[in-house]
Scaffold this motif. Structure first.
Motif, PDB file in Angstrom:
ATOM      1  N   LEU A 362      39.184  46.065  58.487  1.00  0.00           N
ATOM      2  CA  LEU A 362      38.430  46.837  57.383  1.00  0.00           C
ATOM      3  C   LEU A 362      39.276  47.084  56.082  1.00  0.00           C
ATOM      4  O   LEU A 362      39.466  47.135  55.072  1.00  0.00           O
ATOM      5  CB  LEU A 362      37.905  48.201  57.714  1.00  0.00           C
ATOM      6  N   PHE A 363      40.714  47.608  56.760  1.00  0.00           N
ATOM      7  CA  PHE A 363      41.826  48.006  55.766  1.00  0.00           C
ATOM      8  C   PHE A 363      42.682  46.671  55.065  1.00  0.00           C
ATOM      9  O   PHE A 363      42.668  46.660  54.159  1.00  0.00           O
ATOM     10  CB  PHE A 363      42.933  48.755  56.579  1.00  0.00           C
ATOM     11  N   PHE A 364      42.858  45.925  56.282  1.00  0.00           N
ATOM     12  CA  PHE A 364      43.526  44.561  55.749  1.00  0.00           C
ATOM     13  C   PHE A 364      42.718  43.885  54.764  1.00  0.00           C
ATOM     14  O   PHE A 364      43.136  43.595  53.673  1.00  0.00           O
ATOM     15  CB  PHE A 364      43.703  43.596  56.774  1.00  0.00           C
ATOM     16  N   ALA A 365      41.466  43.663  54.971  1.00  0.00           N
ATOM     17  CA  ALA A 365      40.720  42.676  54.304  1.00  0.00           C
ATOM     18  C   ALA A 365      40.055  43.372  52.923  1.00  0.00           C
ATOM     19  O   ALA A 365      39.973  43.018  51.840  1.00  0.00           O
ATOM     20  CB  ALA A 365      39.255  42.255  54.937  1.00  0.00           C
ATOM     21  N   PHE A 366      39.961  44.845  53.105  1.00  0.00           N
ATOM     22  CA  PHE A 366      39.404  45.529  51.770  1.00  0.00           C
ATOM     23  C   PHE A 366      40.585  45.518  50.749  1.00  0.00           C
ATOM     24  O   PHE A 366      40.000  45.314  49.459  1.00  0.00           O
ATOM     25  CB  PHE A 366      38.973  46.776  52.293  1.00  0.00           C
ATOM     26  N   THR A 367      41.667  45.819  51.122  1.00  0.00           N
ATOM     27  CA  THR A 367      42.985  46.138  50.452  1.00  0.00           C
ATOM     28  C   THR A 367      42.964  44.435  49.715  1.00  0.00           C
ATOM     29  O   THR A 367      43.575  44.501  48.518  1.00  0.00           O
ATOM     30  CB  THR A 367      44.012  46.456  51.074  1.00  0.00           C
ATOM     31  N   THR A 368      42.700  43.527  50.422  1.00  0.00           N
ATOM     32  CA  THR A 368      43.028  42.145  49.962  1.00  0.00           C
ATOM     33  C   THR A 368      41.936  41.859  49.002  1.00  0.00           C
ATOM     34  O   THR A 368      42.217  41.233  47.806  1.00  0.00           O
ATOM     35  CB  THR A 368      42.998  40.881  51.072  1.00  0.00           C
ATOM     36  N   ILE A 369      40.832  42.299  49.021  1.00  0.00           N
ATOM     37  CA  ILE A 369      39.677  42.176  47.868  1.00  0.00           C
ATOM     38  C   ILE A 369      40.084  42.934  46.714  1.00  0.00           C
ATOM     39  O   ILE A 369      39.907  42.526  45.752  1.00  0.00           O
ATOM     40  CB  ILE A 369      38.344  42.861  48.452  1.00  0.00           C
ATOM     41  N   VAL A 370      40.688  43.867  46.988  1.00  0.00           N
ATOM     42  CA  VAL A 370      40.977  45.036  45.599  1.00  0.00           C
ATOM     43  C   VAL A 370      42.049  43.877  45.113  1.00  0.00           C
ATOM     44  O   VAL A 370      42.340  44.024  43.663  1.00  0.00           O
ATOM     45  CB  VAL A 370      41.812  46.218  46.172  1.00  0.00           C
ATOM     46  N   ALA A 371      43.302  43.435  45.658  1.00  0.00           N
ATOM     47  CA  ALA A 371      44.068  42.547  45.141  1.00  0.00           C
ATOM     48  C   ALA A 371      43.499  41.306  44.423  1.00  0.00           C
ATOM     49  O   ALA A 371      44.028  41.067  43.271  1.00  0.00           O
ATOM     50  CB  ALA A 371      45.279  42.338  46.385  1.00  0.00           C
ATOM     51  N   TYR A 372      42.842  40.735  44.948  1.00  0.00           N
ATOM     52  CA  TYR A 372      42.099  39.697  44.358  1.00  0.00           C
ATOM     53  C   TYR A 372      41.399  39.960  43.012  1.00  0.00           C
ATOM     54  O   TYR A 372      41.524  39.268  42.202  1.00  0.00           O
ATOM     55  CB  TYR A 372      40.986  39.090  45.249  1.00  0.00           C
ATOM     56  N   TYR A 373      41.039  41.399  42.844  1.00  0.00           N
ATOM     57  CA  TYR A 373      40.247  41.582  41.658  1.00  0.00           C
ATOM     58  C   TYR A 373      41.495  42.028  40.597  1.00  0.00           C
ATOM     59  O   TYR A 373      41.209  41.258  39.568  1.00  0.00           O
ATOM     60  CB  TYR A 373      39.448  42.936  41.844  1.00  0.00           C
ATOM     61  N   TYR A 374      42.538  42.413  41.024  1.00  0.00           N
ATOM     62  CA  TYR A 374      43.603  42.454  40.108  1.00  0.00           C
ATOM     63  C   TYR A 374      44.130  41.246  39.620  1.00  0.00           C
ATOM     64  O   TYR A 374      44.382  41.101  38.624  1.00  0.00           O
ATOM     65  CB  TYR A 374      44.892  43.241  40.565  1.00  0.00           C
ATOM     66  N   MET A 375      44.338  40.224  40.379  1.00  0.00           N
ATOM     67  CA  MET A 375      44.562  38.908  40.031  1.00  0.00           C
ATOM     68  C   MET A 375      43.617  38.200  39.010  1.00  0.00           C
ATOM     69  O   MET A 375      44.074  37.747  38.138  1.00  0.00           O
ATOM     70  CB  MET A 375      44.932  37.937  41.329  1.00  0.00           C
ATOM     71  N   ALA A 376      42.513  38.449  39.396  1.00  0.00           N
ATOM     72  CA  ALA A 376      41.345  37.682  38.424  1.00  0.00           C
ATOM     73  C   ALA A 376      41.570  38.436  37.317  1.00  0.00           C
ATOM     74  O   ALA A 376      41.255  38.016  36.021  1.00  0.00           O
ATOM     75  CB  ALA A 376      39.981  38.001  39.083  1.00  0.00           C
ATOM     76  N   GLU A 377      41.412  39.974  37.032  1.00  0.00           N
ATOM     77  CA  GLU A 377      41.587  40.514  35.887  1.00  0.00           C
ATOM     78  C   GLU A 377      42.889  40.161  35.018  1.00  0.00           C
ATOM     79  O   GLU A 377      42.665  40.077  33.764  1.00  0.00           O
ATOM     80  CB  GLU A 377      41.670  41.897  36.275  1.00  0.00           C
ATOM     81  N   THR A 378      44.069  39.943  35.658  1.00  0.00           N
ATOM     82  CA  THR A 378      45.087  39.546  34.978  1.00  0.00           C
ATOM     83  C   THR A 378      44.830  38.178  34.245  1.00  0.00           C
ATOM     84  O   THR A 378      45.297  38.150  33.059  1.00  0.00           O
ATOM     85  CB  THR A 378      46.416  39.436  35.940  1.00  0.00           C
ATOM     86  N   ASN A 379      44.220  37.500  34.654  1.00  0.00           N
ATOM     87  CA  ASN A 379      43.876  36.108  34.205  1.00  0.00           C
ATOM     88  C   ASN A 379      42.835  36.163  33.185  1.00  0.00           C
ATOM     89  O   ASN A 379      42.846  35.497  32.044  1.00  0.00           O
ATOM     90  CB  ASN A 379      43.549  34.969  35.268  1.00  0.00           C
ATOM     91  N   ILE A 380      42.006  36.900  33.237  1.00  0.00           N
ATOM     92  CA  ILE A 380      40.984  37.471  32.135  1.00  0.00           C
ATOM     93  C   ILE A 380      41.795  37.912  30.873  1.00  0.00           C
ATOM     94  O   ILE A 380      41.561  37.797  29.997  1.00  0.00           O
ATOM     95  CB  ILE A 380      40.129  38.305  32.744  1.00  0.00           C
ATOM     96  N   ALA A 381      42.800  38.705  31.345  1.00  0.00           N
ATOM     97  CA  ALA A 381      43.437  39.417  30.338  1.00  0.00           C
ATOM     98  C   ALA A 381      44.390  38.203  29.655  1.00  0.00           C
ATOM     99  O   ALA A 381      44.807  38.339  28.302  1.00  0.00           O
ATOM    100  CB  ALA A 381      44.535  40.452  30.764  1.00  0.00           C
ATOM    101  N   TYR A 382      44.966  37.128  30.230  1.00  0.00           N
ATOM    102  CA  TYR A 382      45.535  36.204  29.703  1.00  0.00           C
ATOM    103  C   TYR A 382      44.641  35.236  28.683  1.00  0.00           C
ATOM    104  O   TYR A 382      44.870  35.098  27.586  1.00  0.00           O
ATOM    105  CB  TYR A 382      46.237  35.341  30.845  1.00  0.00           C
ATOM    106  N   ILE A 383      43.460  35.107  29.187  1.00  0.00           N
ATOM    107  CA  ILE A 383      42.310  34.189  28.260  1.00  0.00           C
ATOM    108  C   ILE A 383      41.872  35.244  27.149  1.00  0.00           C
ATOM    109  O   ILE A 383      41.963  34.688  25.976  1.00  0.00           O
ATOM    110  CB  ILE A 383      41.140  34.122  29.196  1.00  0.00           C
ATOM    111  N   ASN A 384      41.962  36.673  27.096  1.00  0.00           N
ATOM    112  CA  ASN A 384      41.616  37.388  26.117  1.00  0.00           C
ATOM    113  C   ASN A 384      42.990  37.828  25.225  1.00  0.00           C
ATOM    114  O   ASN A 384      42.506  38.574  24.201  1.00  0.00           O
ATOM    115  CB  ASN A 384      41.039  38.719  26.511  1.00  0.00           C
ATOM    116  N   ARG A 385      43.895  37.267  25.380  1.00  0.00           N
ATOM    117  CA  ARG A 385      44.986  37.793  24.556  1.00  0.00           C
ATOM    118  C   ARG A 385      44.963  37.726  22.890  1.00  0.00           C
ATOM    119  O   ARG A 385      45.325  38.577  22.362  1.00  0.00           O
ATOM    120  CB  ARG A 385      46.382  36.747  24.854  1.00  0.00           C
ATOM    121  N   HIS A 386      44.366  36.724  22.568  1.00  0.00           N
ATOM    122  CA  HIS A 386      44.044  36.478  21.082  1.00  0.00           C
ATOM    123  C   HIS A 386      42.686  36.825  20.760  1.00  0.00           C
ATOM    124  O   HIS A 386      42.455  36.886  19.548  1.00  0.00           O
ATOM    125  CB  HIS A 386      44.636  34.925  20.886  1.00  0.00           C
ATOM    126  N   VAL A 387      41.666  36.860  21.580  1.00  0.00           N
ATOM    127  CA  VAL A 387      40.257  36.995  21.180  1.00  0.00           C
ATOM    128  C   VAL A 387      40.011  38.092  22.264  1.00  0.00           C
ATOM    129  O   VAL A 387      39.900  37.619  23.428  1.00  0.00           O
ATOM    130  CB  VAL A 387      39.547  35.833  21.104  1.00  0.00           C
TER     131      VAL A 387
END
Length: 476
Positions: A362-387
């Protein structure tokens, strides 16, 4: 659907990708003069160096965020799967890919620091998409990586983690997958709507605790089976090199499954680690490179090894050949996954083994899902840099919650296959990229070592090193 996913998985995870992962790790080990050995003491020292700022997290928080992505179901279910389809020898190849991969992690994480930037909220952002655009000058390639990462970490990979949590909960207490899905979704929603600092504070508390507790139990089991330790080591090495006749039928698969599950677990070269690495507040990019190299050791050499020794020392595992015929079957009816670790702990500590592994998952996998969200959000931030497209973050949050729900109730085989596709896509794109743009990371290492030798606290100056595109460091 499963047939299509299987074909894509086999295509992406061909022997070419396995050779690329091992070859890149060996190449970077040579180019960095095996910094993963020479710099081990510096890795430890840097863990507690630096502090959190409004723009970035501390080096330790960045390590915890990275480990929350690396230490997941792959450390329990992934190890069991590797042993099932590759034999005990697969564990050796997991070690190899971790040792070589530490240098790869240094390169990709240092590049992420060199080419990081601040977003509209004043938060550090960085990762492969950023250094691909700035160092390679290929924005189209960066966009492909960003989109692939959003799909992989936002849709494909979370389901694997959630599925393993559900299996562990069902095996331990009979909790229905639908109930598990609801609990995960509520907890995840509370965290991902809080931003990067809430993620950092959450992971820095949970990750060290869960990893240490899990390894402590593994050490107890190992101590109680200490007489079997030489035999376990001999079994792993013999199976890896073909001297164990019983596992000759899976000798070739040991490399494939060891590398495949090793990359899935420690993520070296996959391109996930650079995202939290870029968020760290440091005076020199190489500092976070060292720290992230150490995270690979923690993941595979410590946590994965703990699982492997628990399973192998108790003898509770199954091994299948390429045709699905059982070579070793001491757990009939138990599929490769959390059940192996649960049976191992239960055999030594009756009455609470299954529950302990379920909680660890539960701890291992849940924190990994949280980390995955952060990585996906960072790439959304990259896509949104100019628009500015604020709706994309909301869509991502809804999508990852849906992916978690879907993955929790689907079959483990489909969940793992989808996850492997995500890992493989990112690895192909990122390893090719860092092989092309490696020079700044190597310059940073040489510069860091020279400043340390001169008795200085290294400070990064890209102009002095003739590194172009590192605009953040010129402004600060």
């Amino acid at each position: 659907m499963e047939a299509v996913v299987g074909v894509l998985n086999d295509l992406i995870w061909s022997r070419a990708l396995i050779a690329l992962c091992l070859g890149a790790g060996l190449y970077f080990s040579i180019r960095t003069r095996f910094m993963q050995i020479r710099g081990f003491g510096e890795m430890i020292r840097l863990l507690l160096d630096g502090k959190e700022s409004k723009a970035g997290v501390s080096p330790f928080q960045a390590l915890a965020m990275s480990l929350s992505g690396r230490v997941g179901t792959g450390n329990i279910a992934g190890v069991a799967t590797a042993i099932t389809f590759g034999g005990p020898g697969a564990v050796f190849w997991m070690w190899v890919v971790a040792f070589l991969g530490a240098s790869t992690a240094y390169v990709e994480s240092t590049l992420a620091q060199i080419y990081k930037e601040k977003d509209d909220q004043g938060t550090y952002r960085g990762g492969p998409a950023y250094y691909i655009e700035k160092a390679m000058g290929q924005r189209w390639y960066a966009w492909i990586f960003a989109v692939a990462t959003v799909i992989a970490t936002g849709l494909l990979l979370p389901g694997v983690q959630a599925n393993s949590i559900a299996i562990g909960m069902t095996e331990a207490w009979g909790v229905p997958p639908t109930v598990t899905a609801a609990i995960i979704v509520i907890g995840l929603g509370m965290i991902i709507f809080g931003g990067v600092h809430r993620i950092a504070h959450f992971t820095q508390l949970v990750v060290p605790f869960m990893a240490l507790a899990y390894m402590l139990v593994a050490l107890v089991i190992l101590f109680l089976n200490i007489d079997k330790l030489p035999g376990v080591v001999s079994l792993i090495l013999g199976s890896a090199f073909g001297t164990e006749a019983a596992f000759g039928a899976v000798l070739g698969l040991a490399v494939e499954w060891g590398v495949k599950r090793g990359i899935y677990s420690n993520e070296a070269g996959q391109g996930t680690g650079p995202h939290p690495a870029a968020a760290a507040e440091v005076s020199h990019p190489a500092k976070q490179g060292y720290v992230q190299a150490f995270s690979v050791y923690v993941d595979t050499l410590f946590v994965c090894s703990a699982t492997a020794f628990m399973i192998l020392s108790t003898g509770l595992y199954n091994v299948m050949d390429a045709t699905g015929t059982a070579i070793v079957e001491t757990l009939p009816g138990v599929a490769a996954g959390p059940g192996y670790a649960q049976a191992a702990v239960e055999s030594v500590l009756p009455g609470w083994g299954a529950g302990f592994v379920a909680v660890a998952l539960l701890f291992f996998a849940f924190t990994t899902i949280v980390a995955y969200y952060y990585m996906a959000e960072t790439n959304i931030a990259y896509i949104n840099r100019h628009v500015h497209r604020a709706w994309m973050v909301l869509v991502l949050r809804i999508a990852i919650l849906a992916a978690v729900t879907y993955g929790t109730v689907r079959s483990a085989g489909l969940a793992w296959a989808l996850g492997d596709i995500g890992v493989g896509l990112m690895a192909w794109l990122n390893i090719v990229a860092i092989l092309i743009v490696q020079r700044p990371a190597l310059k940073a290492l040489k510069d860091y070592e020279a400043q340390k030798k001169a008795g200085k606290d290294p400070v990064f100056d890209p102009d002095a090193l003739e590194i172009k595109g590192a605009d953040f460091w010129r402004k600060s």
